[in-house]
Scaffold this motif. Structure first.
Motif, PDB file in Angstrom:
ATOM      1  N   CYS A 242      -4.354   3.252  -9.906  1.00  0.00           N
ATOM      2  CA  CYS A 242      -4.459   3.953  -8.615  1.00  0.00           C
ATOM      3  C   CYS A 242      -3.965   5.395  -8.739  1.00  0.00           C
ATOM      4  CB  CYS A 242      -3.676   3.212  -7.529  1.00  0.00           C
ATOM      5  SG  CYS A 242      -1.990   2.794  -7.977  1.00  0.00           S
ATOM      6  N   THR A 243      -2.894   5.585  -9.463  1.00  0.00           N
ATOM      7  CA  THR A 243      -2.337   6.943  -9.573  1.00  0.00           C
ATOM      8  C   THR A 243      -3.210   7.831 -10.464  1.00  0.00           C
ATOM      9  OG1 THR A 243      -0.872   6.085 -11.256  1.00  0.00           O
ATOM     10  CG2 THR A 243       0.076   6.406  -9.124  1.00  0.00           C
ATOM     11  N   PHE A 244      -3.706   7.268 -11.551  1.00  0.00           N
ATOM     12  CA  PHE A 244      -4.525   8.080 -12.460  1.00  0.00           C
ATOM     13  C   PHE A 244      -5.862   8.462 -11.823  1.00  0.00           C
ATOM     14  CE2 PHE A 244      -2.671   7.404 -16.998  1.00  0.00           C
ATOM     15  CZ  PHE A 244      -1.448   7.824 -16.525  1.00  0.00           C
ATOM     16  N   ARG A 319     -10.594   5.828  -3.882  1.00  0.00           N
ATOM     17  CA  ARG A 319     -10.630   5.501  -5.315  1.00  0.00           C
ATOM     18  C   ARG A 319      -9.595   4.430  -5.680  1.00  0.00           C
ATOM     19  NH1 ARG A 319     -11.498  11.259  -6.500  1.00  0.00           N
ATOM     20  NH2 ARG A 319     -13.459  11.507  -7.592  1.00  0.00           N
ATOM     21  N   CYS A 320      -8.383   4.576  -5.107  1.00  0.00           N
ATOM     22  CA  CYS A 320      -7.323   3.649  -5.496  1.00  0.00           C
ATOM     23  C   CYS A 320      -7.682   2.212  -5.109  1.00  0.00           C
ATOM     24  CB  CYS A 320      -5.987   4.066  -4.891  1.00  0.00           C
ATOM     25  SG  CYS A 320      -6.008   4.223  -3.094  1.00  0.00           S
ATOM     26  N   ILE A 321      -8.497   2.064  -4.064  1.00  0.00           N
ATOM     27  CA  ILE A 321      -8.899   0.707  -3.648  1.00  0.00           C
ATOM     28  C   ILE A 321      -9.965   0.186  -4.620  1.00  0.00           C
ATOM     29  CG2 ILE A 321      -9.780  -0.681  -1.731  1.00  0.00           C
ATOM     30  CD1 ILE A 321      -9.091   1.767   0.101  1.00  0.00           C
ATOM     31  N   ARG A 322     -10.913   1.070  -4.964  1.00  0.00           N
ATOM     32  CA  ARG A 322     -12.025   0.637  -5.838  1.00  0.00           C
ATOM     33  C   ARG A 322     -11.532   0.237  -7.231  1.00  0.00           C
ATOM     34  NH1 ARG A 322     -13.922   5.533  -3.950  1.00  0.00           N
ATOM     35  NH2 ARG A 322     -15.149   5.305  -2.057  1.00  0.00           N
ATOM     36  N   VAL A 323     -10.543   0.992  -7.745  1.00  0.00           N
ATOM     37  CA  VAL A 323     -10.153   0.733  -9.145  1.00  0.00           C
ATOM     38  C   VAL A 323      -9.063  -0.327  -9.280  1.00  0.00           C
ATOM     39  CG1 VAL A 323     -10.737   3.077  -9.897  1.00  0.00           C
ATOM     40  CG2 VAL A 323      -8.373   2.559  -9.254  1.00  0.00           C
ATOM     41  N   ASP A 329      -5.169  -2.749  -1.073  1.00  0.00           N
ATOM     42  CA  ASP A 329      -5.883  -1.774  -0.243  1.00  0.00           C
ATOM     43  C   ASP A 329      -4.877  -0.965   0.592  1.00  0.00           C
ATOM     44  OD1 ASP A 329      -7.352  -0.478   1.708  1.00  0.00           O
ATOM     45  OD2 ASP A 329      -8.779  -2.126   1.957  1.00  0.00           O
ATOM     46  N   ILE A 330      -4.767   0.311   0.275  1.00  0.00           N
ATOM     47  CA  ILE A 330      -3.780   1.168   0.952  1.00  0.00           C
ATOM     48  C   ILE A 330      -4.030   1.207   2.469  1.00  0.00           C
ATOM     49  CG2 ILE A 330      -5.071   3.358   0.660  1.00  0.00           C
ATOM     50  CD1 ILE A 330      -2.357   4.676  -0.078  1.00  0.00           C
ATOM     51  N   THR A 331      -5.282   1.032   2.893  1.00  0.00           N
ATOM     52  CA  THR A 331      -5.558   1.100   4.342  1.00  0.00           C
ATOM     53  C   THR A 331      -4.978  -0.109   5.079  1.00  0.00           C
ATOM     54  OG1 THR A 331      -7.731   0.041   4.172  1.00  0.00           O
ATOM     55  CG2 THR A 331      -7.677   2.438   4.008  1.00  0.00           C
ATOM     56  N   GLU A 332      -4.827  -1.237   4.365  1.00  0.00           N
ATOM     57  CA  GLU A 332      -4.231  -2.409   5.025  1.00  0.00           C
ATOM     58  C   GLU A 332      -2.763  -2.137   5.341  1.00  0.00           C
ATOM     59  OE1 GLU A 332      -5.041  -5.825   2.583  1.00  0.00           O
ATOM     60  OE2 GLU A 332      -7.218  -5.573   2.850  1.00  0.00           O
ATOM     61  N   VAL A 333      -2.103  -1.431   4.435  1.00  0.00           N
ATOM     62  CA  VAL A 333      -0.693  -1.089   4.669  1.00  0.00           C
ATOM     63  C   VAL A 333      -0.610  -0.048   5.792  1.00  0.00           C
ATOM     64  CG1 VAL A 333       1.443  -0.272   3.590  1.00  0.00           C
ATOM     65  CG2 VAL A 333      -0.209  -1.578   2.239  1.00  0.00           C
ATOM     66  N   MET A 334      -1.511   0.916   5.755  1.00  0.00           N
ATOM     67  CA  MET A 334      -1.536   1.941   6.816  1.00  0.00           C
ATOM     68  C   MET A 334      -1.755   1.273   8.182  1.00  0.00           C
ATOM     69  SD  MET A 334      -4.007   4.665   4.859  1.00  0.00           S
ATOM     70  CE  MET A 334      -4.058   5.999   6.055  1.00  0.00           C
ATOM     71  N   GLU A 335      -2.646   0.301   8.181  1.00  0.00           N
ATOM     72  CA  GLU A 335      -2.982  -0.359   9.445  1.00  0.00           C
ATOM     73  C   GLU A 335      -1.809  -1.180   9.960  1.00  0.00           C
ATOM     74  OE1 GLU A 335      -6.819  -2.089   9.141  1.00  0.00           O
ATOM     75  OE2 GLU A 335      -7.008  -2.316  11.313  1.00  0.00           O
ATOM     76  N   GLU A 336      -1.167  -1.938   9.055  1.00  0.00           N
ATOM     77  CA  GLU A 336      -0.048  -2.776   9.530  1.00  0.00           C
ATOM     78  C   GLU A 336       1.093  -1.903  10.053  1.00  0.00           C
ATOM     79  OE1 GLU A 336       0.933  -6.402   7.618  1.00  0.00           O
ATOM     80  OE2 GLU A 336       2.974  -6.390   8.432  1.00  0.00           O
ATOM     81  N   ILE A 337       1.387  -0.806   9.361  1.00  0.00           N
ATOM     82  CA  ILE A 337       2.463   0.068   9.832  1.00  0.00           C
ATOM     83  C   ILE A 337       2.087   0.671  11.185  1.00  0.00           C
ATOM     84  CG2 ILE A 337       3.715   2.230   9.367  1.00  0.00           C
ATOM     85  CD1 ILE A 337       3.688   1.494   6.412  1.00  0.00           C
ATOM     86  N   SER A 338       0.842   1.049  11.346  1.00  0.00           N
ATOM     87  CA  SER A 338       0.402   1.610  12.635  1.00  0.00           C
ATOM     88  C   SER A 338       0.567   0.589  13.748  1.00  0.00           C
ATOM     89  CB  SER A 338      -1.078   2.015  12.582  1.00  0.00           C
ATOM     90  OG  SER A 338      -1.294   2.957  11.582  1.00  0.00           O
ATOM     91  N   GLN A 339       0.270  -0.689  13.434  1.00  0.00           N
ATOM     92  CA  GLN A 339       0.339  -1.747  14.455  1.00  0.00           C
ATOM     93  C   GLN A 339       1.786  -2.068  14.839  1.00  0.00           C
ATOM     94  OE1 GLN A 339      -2.496  -2.853  15.885  1.00  0.00           O
ATOM     95  NE2 GLN A 339      -3.523  -1.399  14.541  1.00  0.00           N
TER      96      GLN A 339
END
Ligand code: SF4
Ligand code: SF4
Length: 342
Positions: A242-244, A319-323, A329-339
């Motif tokens: 994910c970082t690379f 990209r980080c999700i695809r690889v 999935d970073i968006t799942e973490v973003m979503e849970e924190i938002s909720q």
């Protein structure tokens, strides 16, 4: 400058013209089944069939490894010599709007305090030609982080595909304007009717994600110890993919390589997901478990970058999700924190 046009069939001419000027031409090519950026020699190597290349073009502003000095050990001591840094001009063709925006993020890091000329000199010599997205996939989320396929931040020239197999080219920066002028034989002004543009494809913003709520939640220091971190990131095994592959990740390490008599000092990409990333010489490691390392990556994107550099640490390229081999999935973490911060 008025919009100019470039025939897709004349990309070969553009490549030759760029190469004649002494610059490298980098574009998306298929390599071992993946689309990646590579220096190319002819238009036949380019592909137009991609959402976004798997790798970023940051390696042309921030190489994966480079010599920053050489050293020799003598009886008198150690002689350290800097390198003559004279990077080539590089033209990146076919970038996407999200990753073009990442250059501002990288620059903010590499000009924090003193300029890191290994970065700034390269970035000064790169020309970014972005092509607006006409296809997206489920991992694209630029519109959730306030960007879009129409964003021009970081691009020198922004291209839109037309229905008659051309690109409409708009110079975004002075560098882009100079590029179009320098290669004027390839670009032309439309003479007949206005061309029809192929529609841009925009990912739907993810409704459950609110960036301001994420910022507010991260600002509360007690949330640093939240049970959410180990729970949501337990499948991460620290491979660093994910970082690379991330266009804004910028961490590096300096190593000396050689013999007892001399060698090279190298700057190498590093990844905060590696277990030894923060290991101290004493053996102590403040990020001694994987969730702490993943938490750092997330905080870097959504707290440290905005707080320290006033820029974004995530451009939503996906990209980080695809690889990720385990689909973290970073968006799942973003979503849970938002909720939870509702
Ligand atoms: S964190 Fe992921 S989605 Fe965001 S810029 Fe980096 S690779 Fe792209
Ligand atoms: S790519 Fe996935 S498994 Fe690898 S370090 Fe990143 S989150 Fe962890």
């Amino acid at each position: 400058m008025k919009a100019m046009y470039l025939k897709k069939a004349e990309l070969g001419k553009l490549i030759s013209s760029v190469q004649d000027s002494g610059a490298l031409f980098v574009g998306p090519v298929v390599d071992a089944g993946n689309v990646v950026y590579k220096e190319i020699g002819s238009a036949s190597e380019l592909t137009g069939d991609y959402i976004i290349p798997v790798t970023t073009y940051k390696q042309w502003v921030f190489p994966q490894t480079e010599v920053v000095a050489t050293f020799a050990v003598t009886k008198e001591g150690v002689d350290l010599d800097g390198v003559d840094l004279d990077p080539p001009d590089v033209v990146v063709f076919g970038a996407r709007a999200c990753e073009a925006a990442s250059l501002a993020s990288l620059r903010s890091v590499f000009t924090w305090g003193e300029d890191d000329e290994f970065y700034t000199r390269r970035e000064d010599r790169i020309t970014v030609i972005t092509v607006g997205c006409t296809a997206i996939d489920d991992e694209c989320f630029c519109t959730t982080v306030e960007l879009s396929p129409a964003s021009t931040t970081g691009s020198d020239i922004y291209l839109r595909e037309t229905t008659d197999d051309e690109y409409m080219a708009v110079a975004v920066t002075k560098k882009g304007e100079a590029f179009i002028k320098a290669h004027h034989g390839v670009f032309h002004q439309k003479r007949a009717a206005e061309p029809e543009l192929v529609e841009l494809k925009l990912p739907e913003p993810i409704k459950g994600i609110k960036k301001e709520k994420i910022s507010a939640w991260l600002a509360r220091t007690d949330n640093y110890q939240s049970e959410l971190w180990p729970r949501l990131t337990r499948k991460c095994f620290g491979c660093g993919a994910c970082t690379f592959s991330c266009p804004t990740c910028h961490c590096f390490d300096i190593t000396d390589e050689g013999t007892a008599f001399g060698g090279e000092r190298r700057k190498n990409w590093d990844a905060c997901q590696f277990d030894h990333f923060t290991a101290h010489a004493s053996g102590h490691n403040p990020r001694d478990t994987q969730f702490k390392r993943w938490r750092n990556r997330f905080m870097c994107k959504f707290k440290y970058y905005p707080d320290k550099f006033k820029t974004t640490g995530c451009v939503g390229c996906g990209r980080c999700i695809r690889v990720c081999p385990v689909r973290l999935d970073i968006t799942e973490v973003m979503e849970e924190i938002s909720q939870i911060s509702e």
